[in-house]
Structures are given as structure tokens and as C-alpha cells.
Design a protein around this motif. Structure first.
Motif, PDB file in Angstrom:
ATOM      1  N   MET A 114       3.268  12.344  -8.812  1.00 43.23           N
ATOM      2  CA  MET A 114       4.052  12.287  -8.609  1.00 43.23           C
ATOM      3  C   MET A 114       4.658  13.966  -8.412  1.00 43.23           C
ATOM      4  O   MET A 114       5.698  14.783  -7.675  1.00 43.23           O
ATOM      5  N   ALA A 115       3.861  13.944  -9.191  1.00 42.20           N
ATOM      6  CA  ALA A 115       3.388  16.158  -9.101  1.00 42.20           C
ATOM      7  C   ALA A 115       2.568  16.651  -7.575  1.00 42.20           C
ATOM      8  O   ALA A 115       2.965  17.655  -7.347  1.00 42.20           O
ATOM      9  N   ALA A 116       1.526  15.974  -7.110  1.00 37.11           N
ATOM     10  CA  ALA A 116       0.993  15.623  -5.796  1.00 37.11           C
ATOM     11  C   ALA A 116       2.373  16.327  -4.956  1.00 37.11           C
ATOM     12  O   ALA A 116       3.040  15.735  -4.942  1.00 37.11           O
ATOM     13  N   ARG A 117       1.470  17.573  -3.818  1.00 40.23           N
ATOM     14  CA  ARG A 117       2.156  17.629  -2.999  1.00 40.23           C
ATOM     15  C   ARG A 117       1.130  17.275  -1.159  1.00 40.23           C
ATOM     16  O   ARG A 117       0.230  18.051  -1.294  1.00 40.23           O
ATOM     17  N   THR A 118       2.421  16.927  -0.070  1.00 40.55           N
ATOM     18  CA  THR A 118       1.807  16.763   1.064  1.00 40.55           C
ATOM     19  C   THR A 118       1.304  18.861   1.260  1.00 40.55           C
ATOM     20  O   THR A 118       1.462  19.547   1.191  1.00 40.55           O
ATOM     21  N   PRO A 119       0.084  18.747   2.618  1.00 38.45           N
ATOM     22  CA  PRO A 119       0.521  20.073   3.127  1.00 38.45           C
ATOM     23  C   PRO A 119       1.459  21.049   3.579  1.00 38.45           C
ATOM     24  O   PRO A 119       1.369  22.066   3.502  1.00 38.45           O
ATOM     25  N   GLY A 120       2.419  20.009   3.788  1.00 40.08           N
ATOM     26  CA  GLY A 120       4.105  21.315   3.961  1.00 40.08           C
ATOM     27  C   GLY A 120       4.691  20.980   3.049  1.00 40.08           C
ATOM     28  O   GLY A 120       5.360  22.118   3.401  1.00 40.08           O
ATOM     29  N   GLY A 121       4.111  20.778   1.470  1.00 40.15           N
ATOM     30  CA  GLY A 121       4.802  21.195   0.479  1.00 40.15           C
ATOM     31  C   GLY A 121       5.680  20.176  -0.193  1.00 40.15           C
ATOM     32  O   GLY A 121       6.526  20.541  -1.499  1.00 40.15           O
ATOM     33  N   ALA A 122       5.895  18.729   0.905  1.00 34.05           N
ATOM     34  CA  ALA A 122       6.732  17.597   0.631  1.00 34.05           C
ATOM     35  C   ALA A 122       6.218  16.856  -0.706  1.00 34.05           C
ATOM     36  O   ALA A 122       4.822  16.304  -0.681  1.00 34.05           O
ATOM     37  N   PRO A 123       6.941  15.978  -1.670  1.00 31.93           N
ATOM     38  CA  PRO A 123       6.238  15.375  -2.775  1.00 31.93           C
ATOM     39  C   PRO A 123       5.878  14.537  -1.609  1.00 31.93           C
ATOM     40  O   PRO A 123       6.150  14.050  -0.405  1.00 31.93           O
ATOM     41  N   LEU A 124       4.864  13.271  -2.419  1.00 28.56           N
ATOM     42  CA  LEU A 124       3.760  12.316  -1.771  1.00 28.56           C
ATOM     43  C   LEU A 124       5.163  11.304  -1.309  1.00 28.56           C
ATOM     44  O   LEU A 124       6.167  11.215  -2.196  1.00 28.56           O
ATOM     45  N   PRO A 125       5.269  10.316  -0.390  1.00 29.74           N
ATOM     46  CA  PRO A 125       6.512   9.060  -0.007  1.00 29.74           C
ATOM     47  C   PRO A 125       6.371   8.249  -0.316  1.00 29.74           C
ATOM     48  O   PRO A 125       4.487   8.372  -1.629  1.00 29.74           O
ATOM     49  N   ASP A 126       7.604   7.382  -1.983  1.00 30.26           N
ATOM     50  CA  ASP A 126       6.125   6.473  -3.157  1.00 30.26           C
ATOM     51  C   ASP A 126       5.858   5.641  -2.386  1.00 30.26           C
ATOM     52  O   ASP A 126       5.295   4.956  -3.201  1.00 30.26           O
ATOM     53  N   GLU A 127       6.375   5.005  -1.042  1.00 28.35           N
ATOM     54  CA  GLU A 127       4.880   3.814  -0.530  1.00 28.35           C
ATOM     55  C   GLU A 127       3.569   3.963  -0.918  1.00 28.35           C
ATOM     56  O   GLU A 127       2.706   3.548  -0.666  1.00 28.35           O
ATOM     57  N   THR A 128       3.271   6.203  -0.372  1.00 32.19           N
ATOM     58  CA  THR A 128       1.498   6.478  -0.119  1.00 32.19           C
ATOM     59  C   THR A 128       1.363   6.626  -2.234  1.00 32.19           C
ATOM     60  O   THR A 128       0.279   5.907  -2.382  1.00 32.19           O
ATOM     61  N   ILE A 129       1.997   6.513  -3.039  1.00 37.10           N
ATOM     62  CA  ILE A 129       2.126   6.801  -4.120  1.00 37.10           C
ATOM     63  C   ILE A 129       1.279   5.664  -4.494  1.00 37.10           C
ATOM     64  O   ILE A 129       0.635   5.293  -5.768  1.00 37.10           O
ATOM     65  N   ILE A 130       2.599   4.170  -4.478  1.00 34.63           N
ATOM     66  CA  ILE A 130       2.750   3.207  -4.587  1.00 34.63           C
ATOM     67  C   ILE A 130       1.158   2.955  -3.864  1.00 34.63           C
ATOM     68  O   ILE A 130       0.197   1.658  -4.459  1.00 34.63           O
ATOM     69  N   GLY A 131       0.819   3.349  -2.793  1.00 36.05           N
ATOM     70  CA  GLY A 131      -0.264   2.221  -1.851  1.00 36.05           C
ATOM     71  C   GLY A 131      -1.536   3.092  -2.942  1.00 36.05           C
ATOM     72  O   GLY A 131      -2.780   2.128  -2.826  1.00 36.05           O
ATOM     73  N   LEU A 132      -1.127   4.236  -3.554  1.00 39.90           N
ATOM     74  CA  LEU A 132      -2.938   4.373  -3.915  1.00 39.90           C
ATOM     75  C   LEU A 132      -3.147   4.095  -4.807  1.00 39.90           C
ATOM     76  O   LEU A 132      -4.396   3.693  -6.312  1.00 39.90           O
ATOM     77  N   LEU A 133      -2.465   4.014  -6.308  1.00 45.57           N
ATOM     78  CA  LEU A 133      -2.308   3.297  -7.501  1.00 45.57           C
ATOM     79  C   LEU A 133      -2.444   1.625  -7.462  1.00 45.57           C
ATOM     80  O   LEU A 133      -3.521   1.460  -7.986  1.00 45.57           O
ATOM     81  N   ILE A 134      -2.233   0.568  -6.134  1.00 43.00           N
ATOM     82  CA  ILE A 134      -2.858  -0.482  -6.451  1.00 43.00           C
ATOM     83  C   ILE A 134      -3.959  -0.306  -5.654  1.00 43.00           C
ATOM     84  O   ILE A 134      -4.902  -1.256  -6.198  1.00 43.00           O
ATOM     85  N   GLY A 135      -4.561   0.621  -4.519  1.00 39.09           N
ATOM     86  CA  GLY A 135      -5.835   0.066  -3.805  1.00 39.09           C
ATOM     87  C   GLY A 135      -6.943   1.099  -5.085  1.00 39.09           C
ATOM     88  O   GLY A 135      -7.873   0.707  -5.389  1.00 39.09           O
ATOM     89  N   MET A 136      -6.534   2.020  -6.623  1.00 36.77           N
ATOM     90  CA  MET A 136      -6.878   2.303  -7.465  1.00 36.77           C
ATOM     91  C   MET A 136      -7.284   0.819  -8.383  1.00 36.77           C
ATOM     92  O   MET A 136      -8.162   0.607  -8.822  1.00 36.77           O
ATOM     93  N   ILE A 137      -6.529   0.111  -8.236  1.00 36.28           N
ATOM     94  CA  ILE A 137      -6.519  -0.718  -9.082  1.00 36.28           C
ATOM     95  C   ILE A 137      -7.352  -2.079  -8.675  1.00 36.28           C
ATOM     96  O   ILE A 137      -8.780  -2.589  -9.182  1.00 36.28           O
ATOM     97  N   PHE A 138      -7.569  -1.869  -7.620  1.00 38.24           N
ATOM     98  CA  PHE A 138      -8.234  -2.783  -6.758  1.00 38.24           C
ATOM     99  C   PHE A 138      -9.178  -2.369  -6.923  1.00 38.24           C
ATOM    100  O   PHE A 138     -10.515  -2.957  -6.798  1.00 38.24           O
TER     101      PHE A 138
END
Ligand code: HEM
Length: 488
Positions: free
Chosen positions: A260-284
Motif C-alpha cells: 500500500m505504501a509502494a508507488r509506480t514509476p509515475g508516482g501513483a499508488p499500485l492499483p488494488d488489483e495488483t496489490i491483491i494479485g501479488l499477495l495471492i501470488g505470495m501465498i501461492f
């Protein structure tokens, strides 16, 4: 003779791997034998063909490469030549579109970079206590003596630990008792058929998609809630465990907070879908693999009671009179670490790693044509006698001073190697060591039956069920002393 011609004469033209006979059914190829037991199939094929070989899997040409030089060439290859992205397309329904392997390589490494703050040695140090609390809390419910299934125990424990350390307590609270089943359903969707299409109308694919939607929904609500609260301490992974107290200031940030603290190269927060996908990927990536490694560590160890005694002595030396379980203490548990490493060698949780050749790939006189799927297998490579002495023997001392059979960076590849080497290795090792430190100190343990063979019906093969251990509770005293008293 020109220089070019001289070079051509010295370097033999790379040759394609010979094709394994059999697998004559058009398109299906060797899928039946491979699906029954991929490790036995690859071992047999290698023996029969005298080294690397090619075969067919559901219309896909596969080239199996084995040995340290092959691992190095594959793991270090440029992604425009050997692509994990194209090989792991069947993961997209789990990670989500544009996330992890489904992203362009540069974007994938940026996404993985966002996970790293939660996996630094500082974060890991904070996780030791959470891991210990979860393990102690779990076995606190056990009777004075009894039986437990090691595979189930390790699954429950790694679900609790992974979820709490990486996602935070509020997420575990939200899905609670359903989590083990949901994680299992997610994983059951990874099967050979995925090489053909991840959208086939199979019950396991439907279960996968339902589990993905449920976990994704809970994560979306957790993100929403943290945004709403916006408190400085949101994202701390603490929770009061019975009788163990809490020191919130020492809590590490979890991955959800890092993302939630991470930023894209353009300085925007990561989209929720990216956060969710990465978290699920980590569990996986991290939960079931760790459960399987922890279960094999136990199965192999408990079959060798002399080594258990040795490890109990090491526990006493590392912890003194019930000293704190922390990173320095874990570091002193060197022999326990060798036992985990030997489990990784004999029973690596991921038995097959893959890349798709986007262009012709040549190494050491071998040519893999564009379009082929390249496979390497930790399970096969870890039993090469030219790499590990007496490879079939359980011998954790092979990693000790003077032997260090794992010293070559491409010998032990249970966590991969090169540019995609696992970023969760230290987390996984720490988790397995904490769990076994607690179990060994609290209980006398022995296997109730055996031998235990791998269950190759899944791509992350643990010991086949049932895998029961008999336990008897020991008092809160020094472990080795407890053992000798118990046996008197
Ligand atoms: C015993 C436990 C684990 C095993 C055996 C394992 C194994 C592996 C292997 C073999 C790879 C490389 C795959 C390839 O090159 O094709 C990998 C990658 C990865 N693992 Fe693990 N892993 C474990 C635990 C974890 C944990 C706990 C996490 C996260 C906390 C994690 C996160 C990842 C990620 C994000 C990657 C992708 C890295 C990249 O492609 O750059 N793993 N893992």
C-alpha cells in the motif's frame, strides 16, 4: 582458413536432444506417464537416453535439461530467449492479469521489488516472535500425549504463520478457519491441463476461481479498511497470543502495508488489483511449499532418532535455559538448518521448473529450438552422484564444514537460481526452523508408520497421507535433559 571457419571447426554444431521413444498417441504424447509420476518419468528418461532428452506433452515439445551447467545456463538466460512468463501462463488465473508472471519482465521485477521491504532481514527478525507465537499457540491445544498428522499440522501452521506475517492479523481474522481450504483450492487448480488452457470446464479450475474470488474479496475489504482507518499502526502484524503478551512497537510491517505504501514509476499508488494479485501470488508461492518442506524435514529427521538427540543438544546450547528464540539463536541452530537443507535436497517442494524458448537456445553443445518448453527438475538434479555423495542417503552433515556439497550455486536448486531465485528463501527457512525448534523442545516425537513416499498427484508433493506422528509432551525444561528423563 578464415578465423570464422576455424572457430566453426572447433565448436561443434549444437545438437538437439534425442527424442524419448514411446508416447505415440498423437498430441497427448508422454502425458500419461509424466502425469502419473513426473519425477520417476524424468529419471527413467534420463537413464534411458543417457542425459538430456526431448518428449511431448499435450502437443508441446519439452526438452529436459539436467546438471549444474544446464541449470546455470537456464537460470541465467535472457528472458527474450528463455521466458518464465510464457512457461507459467497457467498461473494467470491465480495472480490475475498483468501481475507476476503475466506482466512484462521489467514490470514483474518492479512488482517483486515492492515485496522486498517485507522480507528484509530486519522484517524477518521481527517475524521470529510471531512465528514462535503461532507455533506455541497451535501446540498449546495438544493433549499430554497423542497422534497428529504431520502434513495437516504443517499445513495449518504455515497457513497461520504466512497469513499473519505477510498479510496481518485482520485478514486472518476475516477468513479464519476457511483459509486452509481456500489455499488448497487455489493450488489444486495448477495441473497439467493448464498447459492446454486454464479455462477448461474442470471442477478443480472452478474451485481455483471460487477460492481466488473469496480471498481477493477479503483482501479488497482489508485494503479498504486500512485506508479508512489510515492509522499509523495499520499493517502491524501483531496479535495477542494466549499467555505470550505483545510488544506492538517491535512488530514488523506486513506485505500488505509495504504494497500500500509502494508507488509506480509515475508516482501513483499500485492499483488494488495488483496489490491483491501479488499477495495471492505470495501465498501461492510460499505457503504450501513451506508446509511440504517442514513436513519432509520432520519425516526424515524423526526416522533418525540419534539425530533428534543431537538436535536437542543443539537446542539447549542455542537457547540456554529457555532463552529467547531470536535470529542469533536460530543462527546457532546450524544442524537443524542442515536437516532442512537435506529435506530440500531429497524432497524439493517444487519438482519441476520451466521456461519457454522464445528463440533458439544453445548451451554446451545442446540446441533447444524456439517454441520448446525447457524443464529442469530439482528432484532429479538433487540426486546426481557427481554432485552429492551417496545421493540416496539422508545425510545432513554433507552441508557441514569441510564437505559443503551445496557450495556450487547451481547444485541445490530447490529455491531456483539466477535472476528468478526465490525471494522468500530466508522467510521459508526461518519458518521451518522456528516450527521444528518449538516441536522438538516441547515434545518427544516418533513416526507412527512408514516408509513415507512422495504424493506425486500434486505438483508440490508432500509425504503421502496418512503421515502420523506420536507425540508426548515434555515439561518446560532443557530439551536434551528432558529427553533423557523421559526415557529413563
Ligand atoms: C519452501 C518454500 C519455498 C520454495 C521451495 C520455493 C521455491 C521457489 C522456486 C523454485 C522459485 C523459482 C521458480 C523458477 O525459477 O521457475 C521461487 C520463486 C519465487 N518465490 Fe519461492 N519458494 C518458497 C517459499 C517462498 C515464500 C515464503 C515466498 C514469499 C514470502 C516466495 C516467493 C517467491 C517469489 C515472489 C518468486 C518469484 C521470484 C522471481 O521470479 O523473481 N517463495 N520460489
Amino acid at each position: 582458413m578464415t578465423l570464422d571457419a576455424a572457430a566453426r571447426e572447433e565448436t561443434p554444431t549444437p545438437r538437439q536432444a534425442p527424442r524419448l521413444p514411446g508416447g505415440r498417441v498423437p498430441w497427448v504424447g508422454h502425458a500419461a506417464a509424466f502425469g502419473r509420476d513426473p519425477v520417476a518419468f524424468l529419471r527413467r528418461g534420463r537413464g534411458r537416453m543417457g542425459g538430456d532428452f526431448a518428449f511431448t506433452l499435450m502437443g508441446q515439445r519439452v526438452v529436459f535439461l539436467c546438471g549444474r551447467a544446464a541449470h546455470e545456463a537456464v537460470f541465467r538466460a535472457d528472458e527474450t530467449v528463455l521466458s518464465p512468463r510464457e512457461a507459467y501462463r497457467f498461473m494467470t488465473p491465480v495472480f490475475g492479469p498483468g501481475v507476476g508472471y503475466d506482466a512484462e519482465p521489467e514490470e514483474m521485477s518492479r512488482q517483486i521489488g515492492h515485496l522486498l521491504p517485507a522480507l528484509t532481514s530486519r522484517s524477518l527478525a521481527g517475524h521470529v516472535r510471531l512465528m514462535e507465537e503461532e507455533a506455541e499457540g497451535y501446540v498449546a491445544g495438544w493433549a499430554e500425549r497423542g497422534e497428529a498428522d504431520l502434513v495437516e499440522v504443517m499445513n495449518d501452521l504455515t497457513v497461520a504463520i504466512t497469513t499473519r506475517c505477510l498479510f496481518g492479523a485482520e485478514f486472518s481474522g476475516r477468513l479464519g478457519p476457511d483459509l486452509p481450504r481456500l489455499y488448497r483450492d487455489l493450488e489444486s487448480g495448477i495441473r497439467l491441463a493448464g498447459l492446454v488452457s486454464t479455462r477448461l470446464p474442470l471442477p478443480s479450475f472452478r474451485r481455483r476461481d471460487r477460492a481466488r474470488a473469496t480471498i481477493g474479496g477479503a483482501l479488497a475489504r482489508a485494503i479498504e479498511e486500512r485506508r479508512r482507518i489510515g492509522r499509523a499502526d495499520a499493517g502491524r502484524t501483531g496479535r495477542t497470543a494466549p499467555g505470550l503478551g505483545r510488544c506492538a512497537d517491535a512488530e514488523p510491517r506486513d506485505v500488505l502495508a509495504a504494497l500500500m505504501a509502494a508507488r509506480t514509476p509515475g508516482g501513483a499508488p499500485l492499483p488494488d488489483e495488483t496489490i491483491i494479485g501479488l499477495l495471492i501470488g505470495m501465498i501461492f508461492a510460499g505457503q504450501h511449499t513451506s508446509a511440504v518442506l517442514a513436513a519432509w524435514t520432520g519425516v526424515l529427521l524423526l526416522d533418525d532418532q540419534a539425530r533428534v538427540t543431537e538436535l536437542l543438544r543443539e537446542q539447549d546450547e542455542a537457547l540456554g535455559e529457555e532463552g529467547p528464540l531470536d535470529v542469533p539463536a536460530l543462527r546457532r541452530m546450524e544442524r537443524l538448518e542442515w536437516c532442512v537443507r537435506e529435506a530440500e535436497r531429497l524432497h524439493p517442494p517444487l519438482v519441476i521448473l520451466m521456461r519457454k524458448a522464445l528463440r533458439d537456445f544453445a548451451y554446451g553443445g545442446r540446441l533447444v529450438p524456439a517454441g520448446a518448453l525447457v524443464m529442469v527438475s530439482p528432484a532429479v538434479s538433487h540426486r546426481l552422484p557427481e554432485v552429492f555423495r551417496d545421493p540416496e542417503t539422508y545425510d545432513p552433515c554433507r552441508y557441514g564444514p569441510g564437505r559443503e556439497e551445496h557450495a556450487h550455486p547451481y547444485a541445490l536448486i530447490g529455491f531456483g537460481g539466477g535472476r528468478h531465485r526465490c525471494v522468500g528463501t530466508a522467510f521459508a527457512y526461518q519458518q521451518v526452523k522456528v516450527v521444528w525448534s518449538v516441536l522438538l523442545r516441547r515434545f518427544d516425537l516418533e513416526l507412527a508408520e512408514g516408509p513415507h513416499l512422495p504424493d506425486y498427484s500434486t505438483l508440490v508433493p508432500g509425504p503421502r497421507s496418512p503421515c502420523r506422528v506420536r507425540y508426548r509432551r515434555r515439561g518446560l525444561r532443557r530439551a536434551a535433559a528432558g529427553l533423557s528423563e523421559a526415557r529413563r
